[in-house]
Scaffold this active site. Structure first.
Site, PDB file in Angstrom:
ATOM      1  N   LYS A  21       0.992  -1.493  -0.151  1.00 37.70           N
ATOM      2  CA  LYS A  21      -0.599  -0.427   0.165  1.00 37.70           C
ATOM      3  C   LYS A  21       1.112   1.802  -0.427  1.00 37.70           C
ATOM      4  CE  LYS A  21      -1.472   1.322   4.232  1.00 37.70           C
ATOM      5  NZ  LYS A  21      -1.439   3.098   4.203  1.00 37.70           N
ATOM      6  N   ASN A  22       2.031   1.111   0.355  1.00 39.69           N
ATOM      7  CA  ASN A  22       2.857   2.497   1.149  1.00 39.69           C
ATOM      8  C   ASN A  22       3.616   2.974  -0.488  1.00 39.69           C
ATOM      9  OD1 ASN A  22       1.693   3.092   3.286  1.00 39.69           O
ATOM     10  ND2 ASN A  22       2.318   2.426   4.634  1.00 39.69           N
ATOM     11  N   CYS A 114      -5.583  12.849  12.636  1.00 37.27           N
ATOM     12  CA  CYS A 114      -5.488  11.682  12.189  1.00 37.27           C
ATOM     13  C   CYS A 114      -5.306  11.114  13.885  1.00 37.27           C
ATOM     14  CB  CYS A 114      -4.218  10.994  11.152  1.00 37.27           C
ATOM     15  SG  CYS A 114      -3.585   9.904  11.058  1.00 37.27           S
ATOM     16  N   ARG A 119      -0.309  15.291  12.096  1.00 35.31           N
ATOM     17  CA  ARG A 119       0.561  14.779  11.467  1.00 35.31           C
ATOM     18  C   ARG A 119       1.169  15.917  10.611  1.00 35.31           C
ATOM     19  NH1 ARG A 119      -1.850   8.892   9.181  1.00 35.31           N
ATOM     20  NH2 ARG A 119       0.484   9.342   8.774  1.00 35.31           N
ATOM     21  N   ASP A 302       4.536   0.876  12.241  1.00 38.76           N
ATOM     22  CA  ASP A 302       3.653  -0.114  11.166  1.00 38.76           C
ATOM     23  C   ASP A 302       3.667  -1.177  12.304  1.00 38.76           C
ATOM     24  OD1 ASP A 302       3.364   1.762   8.457  1.00 38.76           O
ATOM     25  OD2 ASP A 302       2.806   2.519  10.469  1.00 38.76           O
ATOM     26  N   ARG A 394      -8.507  -0.520   4.168  1.00 35.01           N
ATOM     27  CA  ARG A 394      -7.591  -0.077   3.385  1.00 35.01           C
ATOM     28  C   ARG A 394      -6.693   0.151   3.082  1.00 35.01           C
ATOM     29  NH1 ARG A 394      -7.316   5.652   7.114  1.00 35.01           N
ATOM     30  NH2 ARG A 394      -5.835   6.148   4.930  1.00 35.01           N
TER      31      ARG A 394
HETATM   32  C1  EPZ Z   1       3.997   7.222   6.030  1.00 28.17           C
HETATM   33  O1  EPZ Z   1       3.162   8.175   6.455  1.00 28.17           O
HETATM   34  C2  EPZ Z   1       3.294   5.938   5.769  1.00 28.17           C
HETATM   35  N1  EPZ Z   1       1.769   6.507   5.694  1.00 28.17           N
HETATM   36  C3  EPZ Z   1       2.755   5.690   7.685  1.00 28.17           C
HETATM   37  O2  EPZ Z   1       1.803   4.573   7.259  1.00 28.17           O
HETATM   38  C4  EPZ Z   1       4.372   4.918   8.269  1.00 28.17           C
HETATM   39  O3  EPZ Z   1       3.513   5.256   9.490  1.00 28.17           O
HETATM   40  C5  EPZ Z   1       4.766   6.669   8.485  1.00 28.17           C
HETATM   41  O4  EPZ Z   1       5.062   7.095   7.319  1.00 28.17           O
HETATM   42  C6  EPZ Z   1       5.700   6.336   9.677  1.00 28.17           C
HETATM   43  O5  EPZ Z   1       6.673   4.988   8.674  1.00 28.17           O
HETATM   44  C7  EPZ Z   1       2.529   5.996   4.041  1.00 28.17           C
HETATM   45  O6  EPZ Z   1       3.616   5.607   3.674  1.00 28.17           O
HETATM   46  C8  EPZ Z   1       1.169   6.405   3.041  1.00 28.17           C
HETATM   47  P1  EPZ Z   1       6.405  10.281   8.385  1.00 28.17           P
HETATM   48  P2  EPZ Z   1       3.953   9.636   6.907  1.00 28.17           P
HETATM   49  O7  EPZ Z   1       6.226  12.030   7.523  1.00 28.17           O
HETATM   50  O8  EPZ Z   1       4.801   9.821   5.212  1.00 28.17           O
HETATM   51  C9  EPZ Z   1       6.115  13.979  11.658  1.00 28.17           C
HETATM   52  C10 EPZ Z   1       0.019   2.724   7.404  1.00 28.17           C
HETATM   53  O9  EPZ Z   1      -0.254   2.396   8.693  1.00 28.17           O
HETATM   54  N2  EPZ Z   1       6.141  15.008  10.549  1.00 28.17           N
HETATM   55  O10 EPZ Z   1       7.144   9.713   8.393  1.00 28.17           O
HETATM   56  O11 EPZ Z   1       2.766  10.851   6.721  1.00 28.17           O
HETATM   57  C11 EPZ Z   1       5.049  13.069  11.757  1.00 28.17           C
HETATM   58  O12 EPZ Z   1       4.263  14.249  12.554  1.00 28.17           O
HETATM   59  C12 EPZ Z   1       0.786   4.393   7.670  1.00 28.17           C
HETATM   60  O13 EPZ Z   1       0.654   2.207   6.497  1.00 28.17           O
HETATM   61  C13 EPZ Z   1       6.838  15.854  10.928  1.00 28.17           C
HETATM   62  O14 EPZ Z   1       6.524  16.770  11.714  1.00 28.17           O
HETATM   63  O15 EPZ Z   1       5.149   9.902   7.784  1.00 28.17           O
HETATM   64  C14 EPZ Z   1       5.726  11.732  12.627  1.00 28.17           C
HETATM   65  O16 EPZ Z   1       5.740  11.501  13.762  1.00 28.17           O
HETATM   66  C15 EPZ Z   1       0.508   5.235   9.040  1.00 28.17           C
HETATM   67  N3  EPZ Z   1       6.411  17.267   9.570  1.00 28.17           N
HETATM   68  C16 EPZ Z   1       6.943  11.440  11.447  1.00 28.17           C
HETATM   69  O17 EPZ Z   1       7.602  12.761  10.990  1.00 28.17           O
HETATM   70  C17 EPZ Z   1       6.535  16.643   8.634  1.00 28.17           C
HETATM   71  O18 EPZ Z   1       6.641  17.777   7.383  1.00 28.17           O
HETATM   72  C18 EPZ Z   1       6.932  10.571  10.847  1.00 28.17           C
HETATM   73  O19 EPZ Z   1       5.696  10.933   9.513  1.00 28.17           O
HETATM   74  C19 EPZ Z   1       6.118  14.847   8.227  1.00 28.17           C
HETATM   75  C20 EPZ Z   1       5.791  14.576   9.584  1.00 28.17           C
END
Ligand code: EPZ
Length: 413
Positions: A21-22, A114, A119, A302, A394
Site C-alpha cells: 500500500k505504502n 488523524c 501529523r 506500523d 484500507r
Molecule cells: C508514512 O506516513 C506511512 N504512510 C505511515 O504508514 C507510516 O507509519 C509512516 O510513514 C512512518 O513510517 C504512507 O506511506 C502512506 P512521516 P507519513 O512523514 O509519510 C512527523 C500505515 O499504517 N512529521 O514519516 O505521514 C510526523 O508527525 C501508515 O500504513 C513532521 O513532524 O509519515 C510523524 O511524527 C500510518 N512534519 C513522523 O514525522 C512533517 O512535515 C513520521 O511521519 C512530516 C512528518
C-alpha cells in the site's frame, strides 16, 4: 461494518502477500509527472487505492483497470484536489509534489486530524520553499506557487517518509540538482525512486540518507510492478506466532522485514527465511521483549500495535516505546477490554502478560490497530466483534479470505 472473529484460531498453511500500500500510493501519484501512459501491475484491491484513483480522475487523469493492472494517462486540468477525497487519506498530501512540478501552482486542504496524532506538514512545506515555491495558508488550505522549481540542498529535521517522497517528485522536474539530506530510508521510498527512474528520471542513492535528484525537462510513460507489502507480511508473521501456528508467507522480501523477524525470534518464535518467502512457527511460550519503534531499518511503527496484541499473552512484562508518532496507543484501550494488562506512560506502554484474552466488542481506530484487534481475537477465548472494520480494508487486501484460508474462522457481520 463488523468482523466476527472466533477465538483460539491457529494459523497453518500459506498466505500470499499483496503489493505494498505504502509503495503503490506514491507511485500512482507520481504517474502525474508524465502525460504519457503509465501501467502499474499487481494493484491490490484496497480502499486507499480506490481513493487515489478517484483523486487522479478529479485532477483530470484517465484511469482504467484490467486484470489487476492500472493504466493512468494524466493531464492535470485541476490544481485543487477535491476536499471530500483529500480529507480521507493523508497520502493525498503527496499530490503537492507532482502538481507543483507540472503546473507550478497547487492548492490543497490541510490534512485532517488523524487517529495517530497530529501529523504536521512543515517538512514538506520547508522543502518546497527550498525549491523556490512561495507557500500561503488560507481557509484551511495550503497554496504553493513557483515560477520555476530550482534544485537545492534540503535538510529534513526528521527522516519523514512523506516529505522525502513529495520532495523527490517535485525535484524530478526541477531545474538543476537537488539533494535531500536526512532522507527516509524506507523501501517504499526506494521503490518510488526506481519508478521515477523508469519514467526517465535521474534519482541516485535512494535508500541512503542523502538522495541526489537531477531534474529532467519531462518524463515518459512506463510499466512497473511495486514491491510486496512488508507491513502486511509482518502482520501475518505476528499472527502466526500469536496463534501458536505454522504459516508460510509467500511473496515477501526478507530484507524488508528483518526487524520484525528479529523481534519474533527474541520472543521465542521460529522464523525461517527463504528467497521470496518466510515461515513462522511458535511452539513454546511467548517471551516478553523490549520494542522501540524507529525509522527504517529500525522496528517499524506500523508493526507496533500488532506486537502489543501478541505480547499481551506472555509470562512477564514487555515494554513498547513509540518514538515515531506521539499518539499511537489507541489500540491499548481496546485490548484492555479483552483483558490485556497495559499501562501507558507517555510514549511508553508496559504490557504485563495475562494468561488469556477474552473475546469482546471492540473498535478499530486505525488500520494497524484494527489488525492488532484481529490478532487478539484469534488468540482470545470466545468471539470478538470488531466494529469500524473498514479501517482494516484500507490496507489489507482480502484479509478475511487469507486468514480463513489458513484456518481462522472470521466472517463479516
Ligand atoms: C508514512 O506516513 C506511512 N504512510 C505511515 O504508514 C507510516 O507509519 C509512516 O510513514 C512512518 O513510517 C504512507 O506511506 C502512506 P512521516 P507519513 O512523514 O509519510 C512527523 C500505515 O499504517 N512529521 O514519516 O505521514 C510526523 O508527525 C501508515 O500504513 C513532521 O513532524 O509519515 C510523524 O511524527 C500510518 N512534519 C513522523 O514525522 C512533517 O512535515 C513520521 O511521519 C512530516 C512528518
Amino acid at each position: 461494518m463488523e468482523l466476527l472473529v472466533e477465538g483460539k484460531g491457529t494459523l497453518q498453511g500459506e498466505v500470499e502477500i499483496s503489493t505494498s500500500k505504502n509503495a503503490i500510493l506514491p507511485i500512482l501519484i507520481a504517474a502525474l509527472l508524465s502525460e504519457e501512459e503509465v501501467c502499474i501491475h499487481r494493484v491490490p484491491e484496497i480502499n486507499d487505492v480506490e481513493i487515489v484513483k478517484k483523486l487522479l480522475k478529479n485532477l483530470g487523469a484517465s484511469v482504467s483497470k484490467s486484470q489487476g493492472q492500472l493504466s493512468v494517462k494524466s493531464f492535470i486540468s485541476n490544481i485543487f484536489p477535491d476536499y471530500e477525497l483529500v480529507r480521507q487519506i493523508r497520502a493525498s498530501l503527496l499530490l503537492m509534489g507532482p502538481i507543483l512540478a507540472t503546473r507550478k501552482t497547487v492548492k490543497i486542504s490541510l490534512p485532517g486530524g488523524c487517529a495517530i496524532g497530529t501529523r504536521p506538514i512543515d517538512l514538506h512545506l520547508k522543502g518546497f520553499e527550498a525549491l523556490g515555491a512561495r507557500i500561503k495558508l488560507s481557509g484551511g488550505n495550503v497554496i504553493a506557487q513557483a515560477r520555476e522549481l530550482q534544485g537545492n540542498h534540503i535538510y529534513l529535521d526528521f527522516p519523514s517518509v512523506g516529505a522525502t517522497e513529495n520532495l523527490m517528485m517535485a525535484a524530478a522536474l526541477a531545474q538543476g540538482t537537488t539533494f535531500i539530506e536526512n532522507a527516509a530510508l524506507e523501501p517504499e521510498v526506494v521503490d518510488l525512486a526506481n519508478f521515477i527512474n523508469r519514467m526517465g528520471g535521474s534519482i541516485h542513492r535512494a535508500g541512503s540518507n542523502l538522495i541526489k535528484i537531477e531534474g529532467r525537462k519531462r518524463l515518459h510513460g512506463c510499466t512497473y510492478t511495486p514491491i510486496p507489502d512488508r507491513i502486511e507480511a509482518g502482520t501475518y508473521m505476528v499472527a502466526a506466532a500469536a496463534t501458536g501456528g505454522n504459516l508460510l508467507i509467500n511473496n515477501v522480501i526478507p530484507e524488508h522485514v528483518k526487524a520484525t523477524s528479529a523481534k519474533l525470534v527474541e520472543s521465542g518464535a521460529k522464523v525461517e527465511e527463504r528467497d521470496k518467502s518466510i515461515r513462522v512457527e511458535r511452539l513454546g511460550p511467548i517471551k516478553p521483549i523490549y520494542i522501540k519503534t524507529l525509522p527504517y531499518p529500525g522496528f517499524p511503527t506500523d508493526m507496533q500495535a500488532q506486537f502489543m496484541a501478541y505480547l499481551s499473552h506472555t509470562s512477564g512484562s514487555s515494554v513498547i516505546t513509540e518514538s515515531v508518532f506521539e499518539n499511537r496507543f489507541m489500540h491499548a484501550q481496546e485490548l484492555m477490554r479483552m483483558g490485556a494488562n497495559i499501562k501507558i506512560e507517555g510514549r511508553t506502554a508496559i504490557v504485563k502478560g495475562v494468561g488469556c484474552l477474552g473475546g469482546a466488542q471492540v473498535k478499530a481506530t486505525d488500520l494497524r490497530a484494527g489488525a492488532a484487534l484481529l490478532i487478539a481475537g484469534l488468540m482470545a477465548e470466545g468471539t470478538t466483534c470488531i466494529a469500524n472494520s473498514h479501517h482494516i480494508d484500507r490496507g489489507y487486501e482480502n484479509i478475511v479470505e487469507k486468514l480463513n484460508g489458513a484456518g481462522a474462522k472470521i466472517h463479516r457481520g
